[in-house]
Motif scaffolding. Sequence first.
Motif, PDB file in Angstrom:
ATOM      1  N   PRO A 152     -36.047  23.563  -6.613  1.00  0.00           N
ATOM      2  CA  PRO A 152     -35.471  22.466  -7.396  1.00  0.00           C
ATOM      3  C   PRO A 152     -35.909  21.118  -6.839  1.00  0.00           C
ATOM      4  O   PRO A 152     -36.485  21.035  -5.741  1.00  0.00           O
ATOM      5  CB  PRO A 152     -33.960  22.668  -7.209  1.00  0.00           C
ATOM      6  N   LEU A 153     -35.657  20.085  -7.586  1.00  0.00           N
ATOM      7  CA  LEU A 153     -35.831  18.721  -7.104  1.00  0.00           C
ATOM      8  C   LEU A 153     -34.653  18.439  -6.172  1.00  0.00           C
ATOM      9  O   LEU A 153     -33.500  18.602  -6.571  1.00  0.00           O
ATOM     10  CB  LEU A 153     -35.835  17.758  -8.290  1.00  0.00           C
ATOM     11  N   ARG A 190     -24.640  11.412  -9.448  1.00  0.00           N
ATOM     12  CA  ARG A 190     -25.534  10.526  -8.701  1.00  0.00           C
ATOM     13  C   ARG A 190     -26.886  11.187  -8.476  1.00  0.00           C
ATOM     14  O   ARG A 190     -27.927  10.515  -8.503  1.00  0.00           O
ATOM     15  CB  ARG A 190     -24.894  10.126  -7.371  1.00  0.00           C
ATOM     16  N   ALA A 191     -26.881  12.497  -8.259  1.00  0.00           N
ATOM     17  CA  ALA A 191     -28.132  13.214  -8.047  1.00  0.00           C
ATOM     18  C   ALA A 191     -28.925  13.337  -9.346  1.00  0.00           C
ATOM     19  O   ALA A 191     -30.149  13.157  -9.366  1.00  0.00           O
ATOM     20  CB  ALA A 191     -27.853  14.598  -7.471  1.00  0.00           C
ATOM     21  N   ALA A 192     -28.235  13.631 -10.432  1.00  0.00           N
ATOM     22  CA  ALA A 192     -28.918  13.766 -11.724  1.00  0.00           C
ATOM     23  C   ALA A 192     -29.546  12.441 -12.145  1.00  0.00           C
ATOM     24  O   ALA A 192     -30.642  12.421 -12.702  1.00  0.00           O
ATOM     25  CB  ALA A 192     -27.921  14.236 -12.779  1.00  0.00           C
ATOM     26  N   GLN A 193     -28.863  11.350 -11.872  1.00  0.00           N
ATOM     27  CA  GLN A 193     -29.387  10.035 -12.233  1.00  0.00           C
ATOM     28  C   GLN A 193     -30.663   9.718 -11.465  1.00  0.00           C
ATOM     29  O   GLN A 193     -31.669   9.292 -12.056  1.00  0.00           O
ATOM     30  CB  GLN A 193     -28.323   8.971 -11.944  1.00  0.00           C
ATOM     31  N   LEU A 194     -30.647   9.939 -10.163  1.00  0.00           N
ATOM     32  CA  LEU A 194     -31.837   9.665  -9.361  1.00  0.00           C
ATOM     33  C   LEU A 194     -32.974  10.606  -9.736  1.00  0.00           C
ATOM     34  O   LEU A 194     -34.139  10.191  -9.817  1.00  0.00           O
ATOM     35  CB  LEU A 194     -31.506   9.798  -7.872  1.00  0.00           C
ATOM     36  N   ALA A 195     -32.656  11.873 -10.001  1.00  0.00           N
ATOM     37  CA  ALA A 195     -33.681  12.824 -10.416  1.00  0.00           C
ATOM     38  C   ALA A 195     -34.288  12.421 -11.756  1.00  0.00           C
ATOM     39  O   ALA A 195     -35.502  12.551 -11.969  1.00  0.00           O
ATOM     40  CB  ALA A 195     -33.086  14.226 -10.508  1.00  0.00           C
ATOM     41  N   THR A 196     -33.461  11.917 -12.658  1.00  0.00           N
ATOM     42  CA  THR A 196     -33.974  11.456 -13.952  1.00  0.00           C
ATOM     43  C   THR A 196     -34.964  10.315 -13.759  1.00  0.00           C
ATOM     44  O   THR A 196     -36.028  10.282 -14.395  1.00  0.00           O
ATOM     45  CB  THR A 196     -32.815  11.010 -14.858  1.00  0.00           C
ATOM     46  N   ALA A 197     -34.629   9.375 -12.884  1.00  0.00           N
ATOM     47  CA  ALA A 197     -35.548   8.275 -12.602  1.00  0.00           C
ATOM     48  C   ALA A 197     -36.870   8.800 -12.052  1.00  0.00           C
ATOM     49  O   ALA A 197     -37.953   8.329 -12.437  1.00  0.00           O
ATOM     50  CB  ALA A 197     -34.907   7.299 -11.614  1.00  0.00           C
ATOM     51  N   GLN A 198     -36.794   9.784 -11.151  1.00  0.00           N
ATOM     52  CA  GLN A 198     -38.001  10.361 -10.577  1.00  0.00           C
ATOM     53  C   GLN A 198     -38.848  11.047 -11.646  1.00  0.00           C
ATOM     54  O   GLN A 198     -40.078  10.909 -11.684  1.00  0.00           O
ATOM     55  CB  GLN A 198     -37.620  11.368  -9.488  1.00  0.00           C
ATOM     56  N   VAL A 199     -38.206  11.796 -12.531  1.00  0.00           N
ATOM     57  CA  VAL A 199     -38.935  12.488 -13.598  1.00  0.00           C
ATOM     58  C   VAL A 199     -39.589  11.477 -14.539  1.00  0.00           C
ATOM     59  O   VAL A 199     -40.749  11.646 -14.949  1.00  0.00           O
ATOM     60  CB  VAL A 199     -37.983  13.433 -14.368  1.00  0.00           C
ATOM     61  N   LEU A 200     -38.863  10.416 -14.879  1.00  0.00           N
ATOM     62  CA  LEU A 200     -39.449   9.383 -15.745  1.00  0.00           C
ATOM     63  C   LEU A 200     -40.675   8.762 -15.099  1.00  0.00           C
ATOM     64  O   LEU A 200     -41.680   8.492 -15.767  1.00  0.00           O
ATOM     65  CB  LEU A 200     -38.405   8.306 -16.054  1.00  0.00           C
ATOM     66  N   LEU A 201     -40.621   8.524 -13.801  1.00  0.00           N
ATOM     67  CA  LEU A 201     -41.779   7.973 -13.093  1.00  0.00           C
ATOM     68  C   LEU A 201     -42.943   8.961 -13.130  1.00  0.00           C
ATOM     69  O   LEU A 201     -44.087   8.570 -13.410  1.00  0.00           O
ATOM     70  CB  LEU A 201     -41.407   7.659 -11.643  1.00  0.00           C
TER      71      LEU A 201
END
Length: 334
Positions: free
Chosen positions: A6-7, A285-296
Amino acid sequence: MLKRQPLVVEVLRGPAVESVHNVMVAVVNELGQLLHGWGNPSFGTFPRSAIKMLQALPLIESGAADKFGLDDKMIALACASHRGEKEHLTVLSQWAEKVGIAESLLSCGPHLPYNETSAHEFIRRNQKPTAFCNNCAGKHEAMITTCLHLGEDPHGYANYEHAAQKRLRNILTETMKVDHSKVPHAVDGCGIPTYSVPLQAIAAGMSIFVNSKASTLRKNACQRIIKAVTGNPFYVAGSDDFATAVIEKTQGRAIIKGGAEGVYAGFLPEKKLAFAIKSADGAGRAAQLATAQVLLQLGGMTVEEAKALSKFTMPTITNWKGEPVGKLRIANDQ
């Protein structure tokens, strides 16, 4: 690119890792076919509020939005988890008046606004929150509006066997390619049924918004929702919200929506990609940061845009004095 691991989101206090969150990700193409992933894309989960744009499709496709002359702010609210700010409540009231919906008909329970300033205002005035304050009120108005347009009795619209919920099951079955009459279901926070499906299916459902092979009726409905959401991101959530900030900053190149228990879903219209994200332990908080990473990684957000959204994309841990004492980060080798 499929990674079995997982991320991983790490929470640091000072130099040491204090907590670890595992986040699963599924990325699909416009046909809903899996392209990328971290962890288990087949993990079954409830999408919660992350699929409200899918749940808004009947409002458009049935002709209800046209019949009652709903504007784009109202359509955005149908897709929203609004934060209970004055503007949200005003437009919800205008919508109800336009259609002839009594607020008492909404089955979603009242709660204080998510927006802290708005919640404090309610408390100062000794006001009790109403159903319009519920973050899902727009979705509920959409279901009732559609029922009224189709000549159905809207009472009991949140019940599993009501025509409104059968209609939503059909939409979700068509878009996610999973028979929603045969999957586990439970009651969502706002009172309507929610369905446990594979993470990949949630991503596939969101791919309908970038699917060039969809029917003309569905493509037109999707484009109307995209127009409403990108033109009115404040009404998708509100002030100081990650989803609103991403849509605003990317000017609609990335459209995302969060849900309870660490779920995000969204799509990139220009790249014809869609995705779904689930934090295994439900940590938002983890899902939000992971979403930002995926968008990048998918090119839905530039590095400059991510820096401009640093409070979301590079969050810090603070003490009660507001002093930084730690941070969240994506673990190495992700």
